[in-house]
Design a protein around this motif. Sequence first.
Motif, PDB file in Angstrom:
ATOM      1  N   LEU A   1      -9.093  10.772  -3.597  1.00  0.00           N
ATOM      2  CA  LEU A   1      -8.803  11.219  -4.958  1.00  0.00           C
ATOM      3  C   LEU A   1      -9.498  12.527  -5.307  1.00  0.00           C
ATOM      4  O   LEU A   1      -9.072  13.238  -6.231  1.00  0.00           O
ATOM      5  CB  LEU A   1      -9.225  10.138  -5.955  1.00  0.00           C
ATOM      6  CG  LEU A   1      -8.456   8.809  -5.904  1.00  0.00           C
ATOM      7  CD1 LEU A   1      -8.966   7.860  -6.975  1.00  0.00           C
ATOM      8  CD2 LEU A   1      -6.959   9.040  -6.051  1.00  0.00           C
TER       9      LEU A   1
ATOM     10  N   HIS B   1     -14.305   6.811 -11.818  1.00  0.00           N
ATOM     11  CA  HIS B   1     -12.887   6.476 -11.940  1.00  0.00           C
ATOM     12  C   HIS B   1     -12.708   5.301 -12.901  1.00  0.00           C
ATOM     13  O   HIS B   1     -13.602   4.462 -13.060  1.00  0.00           O
ATOM     14  CB  HIS B   1     -12.300   6.124 -10.571  1.00  0.00           C
ATOM     15  CG  HIS B   1     -12.557   7.160  -9.520  1.00  0.00           C
ATOM     16  ND1 HIS B   1     -12.072   8.448  -9.619  1.00  0.00           N
ATOM     17  CD2 HIS B   1     -13.262   7.111  -8.364  1.00  0.00           C
ATOM     18  CE1 HIS B   1     -12.446   9.145  -8.550  1.00  0.00           C
ATOM     19  NE2 HIS B   1     -13.178   8.365  -7.781  1.00  0.00           N
TER      20      HIS B   1
ATOM     21  N   ASP C   1      -3.386   6.093  -9.622  1.00  0.00           N
ATOM     22  CA  ASP C   1      -3.544   7.086  -8.564  1.00  0.00           C
ATOM     23  C   ASP C   1      -3.777   6.452  -7.193  1.00  0.00           C
ATOM     24  O   ASP C   1      -3.606   7.113  -6.167  1.00  0.00           O
ATOM     25  CB  ASP C   1      -4.715   8.018  -8.900  1.00  0.00           C
ATOM     26  CG  ASP C   1      -4.466   8.798 -10.185  1.00  0.00           C
ATOM     27  OD1 ASP C   1      -3.510   9.588 -10.198  1.00  0.00           O
ATOM     28  OD2 ASP C   1      -5.206   8.589 -11.164  1.00  0.00           O
ATOM     29  N   ALA C   2      -4.215   5.200  -7.173  1.00  0.00           N
ATOM     30  CA  ALA C   2      -4.426   4.476  -5.917  1.00  0.00           C
ATOM     31  C   ALA C   2      -4.421   2.990  -6.230  1.00  0.00           C
ATOM     32  O   ALA C   2      -4.643   2.576  -7.381  1.00  0.00           O
ATOM     33  CB  ALA C   2      -5.742   4.879  -5.254  1.00  0.00           C
TER      34      ALA C   2
ATOM     35  N   GLY D   1      -1.359   5.518  -0.104  1.00  0.00           N
ATOM     36  CA  GLY D   1      -1.898   5.276  -1.439  1.00  0.00           C
ATOM     37  C   GLY D   1      -2.330   3.857  -1.694  1.00  0.00           C
ATOM     38  O   GLY D   1      -2.758   3.533  -2.810  1.00  0.00           O
TER      39      GLY D   1
ATOM     40  N   ARG E   1      -9.162   9.859 -13.073  1.00  0.00           N
ATOM     41  CA  ARG E   1      -8.325   9.137 -12.114  1.00  0.00           C
ATOM     42  C   ARG E   1      -8.367   7.644 -12.398  1.00  0.00           C
ATOM     43  O   ARG E   1      -9.400   7.107 -12.815  1.00  0.00           O
ATOM     44  CB  ARG E   1      -8.792   9.408 -10.677  1.00  0.00           C
ATOM     45  CG  ARG E   1      -8.727  10.881 -10.280  1.00  0.00           C
ATOM     46  CD  ARG E   1      -7.312  11.426 -10.383  1.00  0.00           C
ATOM     47  NE  ARG E   1      -7.194  12.784  -9.894  1.00  0.00           N
ATOM     48  CZ  ARG E   1      -6.792  13.103  -8.667  1.00  0.00           C
ATOM     49  NH1 ARG E   1      -6.470  12.155  -7.806  1.00  0.00           N
ATOM     50  NH2 ARG E   1      -6.711  14.369  -8.309  1.00  0.00           N
ATOM     51  N   ARG E   2      -7.230   6.974 -12.125  1.00  0.00           N
ATOM     52  CA  ARG E   2      -7.109   5.541 -12.392  1.00  0.00           C
ATOM     53  C   ARG E   2      -6.740   4.794 -11.114  1.00  0.00           C
ATOM     54  O   ARG E   2      -5.867   5.235 -10.365  1.00  0.00           O
ATOM     55  CB  ARG E   2      -6.052   5.284 -13.468  1.00  0.00           C
ATOM     56  CG  ARG E   2      -6.342   5.984 -14.788  1.00  0.00           C
ATOM     57  CD  ARG E   2      -5.180   5.838 -15.762  1.00  0.00           C
ATOM     58  NE  ARG E   2      -5.014   4.431 -16.169  1.00  0.00           N
ATOM     59  CZ  ARG E   2      -3.885   3.746 -16.045  1.00  0.00           C
ATOM     60  NH1 ARG E   2      -2.811   4.319 -15.500  1.00  0.00           N
ATOM     61  NH2 ARG E   2      -3.814   2.486 -16.454  1.00  0.00           N
ATOM     62  N   VAL E   3      -7.422   3.666 -10.894  1.00  0.00           N
ATOM     63  CA  VAL E   3      -7.183   2.860  -9.695  1.00  0.00           C
ATOM     64  C   VAL E   3      -6.900   1.420 -10.105  1.00  0.00           C
ATOM     65  O   VAL E   3      -7.601   0.867 -10.968  1.00  0.00           O
ATOM     66  CB  VAL E   3      -8.383   2.899  -8.731  1.00  0.00           C
ATOM     67  CG1 VAL E   3      -8.093   2.060  -7.479  1.00  0.00           C
ATOM     68  CG2 VAL E   3      -8.732   4.335  -8.359  1.00  0.00           C
TER      69      VAL E   3
ATOM     70  N   GLN F   1       1.856   1.731  -8.292  1.00  0.00           N
ATOM     71  CA  GLN F   1       1.700   3.063  -7.714  1.00  0.00           C
ATOM     72  C   GLN F   1       2.232   4.160  -8.629  1.00  0.00           C
ATOM     73  O   GLN F   1       1.771   5.303  -8.559  1.00  0.00           O
ATOM     74  CB  GLN F   1       2.371   3.129  -6.337  1.00  0.00           C
ATOM     75  CG  GLN F   1       1.614   2.343  -5.272  1.00  0.00           C
ATOM     76  CD  GLN F   1       1.978   2.765  -3.870  1.00  0.00           C
ATOM     77  OE1 GLN F   1       2.879   2.211  -3.260  1.00  0.00           O
ATOM     78  NE2 GLN F   1       1.252   3.746  -3.334  1.00  0.00           N
TER      79      GLN F   1
END
Length: 445
Positions: free
Chosen positions: A442, A166, A230-231, A409, A143-145, A226
């Motif tokens: 997530l 993450h 992912d957030a 998000g 996951r990518r933030v 966005q």
Amino acid sequence: MTNDPMTPGIVPGRLPADTIAANFGDLHPPLDRHEAQVAADRCYFCHDAPCITACPTSIDIPLFIRQIATDTPEAAARTIFDQNILGGMCARVCPTETLCEEACVRMEAEGQPVEIGRLQRYATDTLMGRNVHPFDRAAPTGRRVAVVGAGPAGLACAHRLAMKGHDVTIYDARPKAGGLNEFGIAAYKSPDSFAQKEVVWLLGIGGITVETGKAIGQGLTLDTLQEEFDAVFLGLGLSGVNALEAEGADRAGVTDAVDFIAGLRQADDLATLPVGRNVVVIGGGMTAVDAAVQSRLLGAETVTIAYRRGADRMGASKFEQDLATSKGVRLLTGVVPKAVHGNGVAREIELEYTREEEGRLVGTGETLRLPADQVFRAIGQTLDGVPPGIEIEHGKIRVDEAGRTSRPGVWAGGDCATGGEDLTVTAVAEGRDAAESIHAALTAD
């Protein structure tokens, strides 16, 4: 900051370089091993410790002090960093006198609290000085933030997310990460480039990329972020400055205190920084005190803080007020600026005395004038560049207890968001808690 030929009263070199260097030495020199153990022995190690409740990041203060007392400062540092990954800077800049130390049982019993802030610095400096990172990164989650803003809230959020596996990209408009810690704190509170050293150390967790020179509206849009991540976490800070509502406020010599402090923090040689002979700072918060004290330390002959209400209403703590007066700064309360006088260049400032009527501030009609070739605005900052779809409340991004904004998000924290006081330690807590909320979202599937 360079000397403006339009403001001849603002010049560099008012004091010798060695005097300026001494003036900007460490405000609270670090404790050595023996001093730290003596200070730790004063702690009662309360079971239901009020100091923990008073700490916005809920550090287990009795535990880390006991670890110092048993000569395990690295363990103490891990206890601190578990709750506050910027514990090193917070040990230097937190208003402990109104937080943990004010709540200390020793304060009530003896009038002298345990030196929690200095003990925290001893522990964190010990571990960081050994170039040790206290946490390992979890297995990558895929996951990518995106984190917008590399200040305390953004850094704390990014670190906690990276620790959980993450991948995080931090974007910041300035050329360096650090936010308020790098650009907005008085130089004598954080000497020796500590803010940048702390950023480098924090990034040692891995999984965090920092891209500077980018911000919402400057190469970035929230829609694009966005789509790619992912957030998103917004730690925008407060970049706008309230206007000075006074005649002649546009004269040369009238500037923002935050710009003065930022320029000072980035200067290679403080002796080259220009400062006025007679400086007046409008405001009553920490920024006002930092600008006023540093003006004196650079050699200004007279420095006055002018605040509209009484000293008890100032945003700056009693400790900060006393620090200012100890450096020769005059605190003038119950006044508001009416006009800046001079032929295109500030020469005097006219102030009107105020009084309160049924909680409302009104002018009395009585005025005074002070010499002022340099006037700093420190009357509050505002939120600029809020992306569409983000609800604003009382001039800040509205968030819930977990840091969620009105836009799905997207989370937010720090000075740009509704919540606690505008303090580094509060921003860290909000960034950390938002990261926990993001991680839960997530991994909910």
